[in-house]
Design an enzyme around this catalytic site. Structure first.
Site, PDB file in Angstrom:
ATOM      1  N   LYS A  67     -53.276 -28.446  29.858  1.00 17.34           N
ATOM      2  CA  LYS A  67     -52.064 -28.670  29.346  1.00 17.34           C
ATOM      3  C   LYS A  67     -51.614 -29.965  30.319  1.00 17.34           C
ATOM      4  O   LYS A  67     -51.068 -30.856  29.690  1.00 17.34           O
ATOM      5  CB  LYS A  67     -51.185 -27.577  29.205  1.00 17.34           C
ATOM      6  CG  LYS A  67     -49.756 -27.942  28.906  1.00 17.34           C
ATOM      7  CD  LYS A  67     -49.706 -28.243  27.281  1.00 17.34           C
ATOM      8  CE  LYS A  67     -48.211 -28.717  26.797  1.00 17.34           C
ATOM      9  NZ  LYS A  67     -47.219 -27.658  26.523  1.00 17.34           N
TER      10      LYS A  67
ATOM     11  N   THR B 163     -45.609 -23.275  29.770  1.00 11.57           N
ATOM     12  CA  THR B 163     -46.270 -24.220  30.262  1.00 11.57           C
ATOM     13  C   THR B 163     -45.762 -24.120  31.642  1.00 11.57           C
ATOM     14  O   THR B 163     -44.736 -24.305  31.887  1.00 11.57           O
ATOM     15  CB  THR B 163     -45.982 -25.612  29.731  1.00 11.57           C
ATOM     16  OG1 THR B 163     -46.382 -25.655  28.071  1.00 11.57           O
ATOM     17  CG2 THR B 163     -46.196 -26.788  30.543  1.00 11.57           C
TER      18      THR B 163
ATOM     19  N   LYS C  42     -39.943 -31.567  33.493  1.00 12.69           N
ATOM     20  CA  LYS C  42     -40.541 -30.299  34.091  1.00 12.69           C
ATOM     21  C   LYS C  42     -42.083 -30.393  34.014  1.00 12.69           C
ATOM     22  O   LYS C  42     -42.799 -30.111  35.219  1.00 12.69           O
ATOM     23  CB  LYS C  42     -39.993 -29.257  33.624  1.00 12.69           C
ATOM     24  CG  LYS C  42     -40.397 -27.813  34.056  1.00 12.69           C
ATOM     25  CD  LYS C  42     -41.584 -27.052  33.491  1.00 12.69           C
ATOM     26  CE  LYS C  42     -41.373 -26.623  31.979  1.00 12.69           C
ATOM     27  NZ  LYS C  42     -42.609 -25.743  31.470  1.00 12.69           N
TER      28      LYS C  42
END
Length: 294
Positions: A172, A97, A240
């Protein structure tokens, strides 16, 4: 069956590489900590390499699943990076990711070397990786995707291409934005139920059967009520991911007020020492605000 390299053996990559081997692919793994790569090879009967370049040499596909943009660049670029070892016509598939920007950067570098590239972040958590039931969001050329999909099917329950390079990462981001709001809502609902004198687990079981239902409610409500968070997707990683989403939102002129607020709530959880707790630990913040011991 294909010759495959897998770079990165964290809680996701370790079982994903195992599924590839179990499906009959010839698998070579690389991990920054070589001992973990040796352990994987001993457990699954595959091979391990000392560098990403070594792992990638002669492979039809190279899969990566590391921490962030910088980690990704470190295993892809440079004289010991995967691109230096890949043969013409091979396909690089990145399950990290990361940002859409780094995906496009790698796609361009891969194309210059006659290689295919698919950015393919996953959703489903550690359990999804272990059970081979991940949802995979992909970006890249149709040709690269069509080649890589049968290999990714080793650990996927759903795999869809959403566009050119970077589209997988953008999708995502949508996933993480949705999760942030859902988990905060569940935290508030369960905390309210307990304070009101209700059996929060019983309430969650019923609400999960109606319009308020979600994967998070069905799979996390009991552990949230019990205050158990030593598993799952860590708060540090969620921050993050939300940081990437919020940065991208600013670039494209989109407002994400709920995601931004929940990101700050996760910062509070970090301050409580919960950086490695599961993302469902947002409820702990509410308990602290109420003066409860956690």
């Amino acid at each position: 069956m294909a010759k495959v390299a897998f770079l990165g053996l964290g809680v996701m990559g370790y079982p994903m590489a195992g599924h590839l081997k179990a499906k009959g692919h010839e698998v070579t793994v690389y991990n920054r900590t070589t001992a973990k790569a040796e352990k994987w090879a001993a457990q699954h009967g595959g091979a391990f390499a000392e560098t990403p370049r070594e792992a990638a040499e002669g492979c039809d596909f190279v899969m990566s699943c590391v921490g962030n943009d910088d980690d990704l660049r470190s295993v892809i670029f440079g004289e010991n990076g995967a691109l230096a070892g890949m043969k013409a016509g091979a396909v690089l598939v990145d399950h990290t990711t990361a940002s859409a920007q780094v995906a496009r950067e790698i796609a361009a570098a891969a194309a210059d070397k006659g290689l295919g590239f698919v950015d393919a972040p996953v959703s489903g958590g550690q359990a999804g990786a272990e059970n081979g039931q991940l949802a995979i969001m992909c970006g890249g050329t149709e040709d690269a995707f069509d080649k890589a999909k049968p290999v990714m099917d080793a650990y996927a329950k759903a795999t869809i291409r959403f566009g050119e390079a970077g589209a997988g990462q953008l999708t995502k981001m949508v996933n993480q934005i949705c999760i942030a709001g859902i988990v905060q809502g569940i935290s508030e609902g369960l905390h309210f139920a307990t304070a009101a004198g209700l059996d929060a687990k019983q309430v969650a079981a019923l609400v999960a059967q109606g319009a308020g239902g979600s994967w998070q409610l069905s799979n996390r409500a009991e552990t949230m009520v019990d205050g158990k968070f030593d598993f799952g997707f860590a708060v540090d990683w969620m921050r993050k991911d939300l940081g990437i989403s919020l940065d991208t939102a600013r670039q494209i002129g989109v407002s994400l007020p709920v995601a931004a607020l929940v990101d700050q709530f996760y910062a509070d959880v970090q301050q409580l020492g919960g950086g490695r707790w599961d993302t469902s630990s947002l409820i702990q913040r509410l308990r602290v605000l109420k003066g409860e011991k956690i």
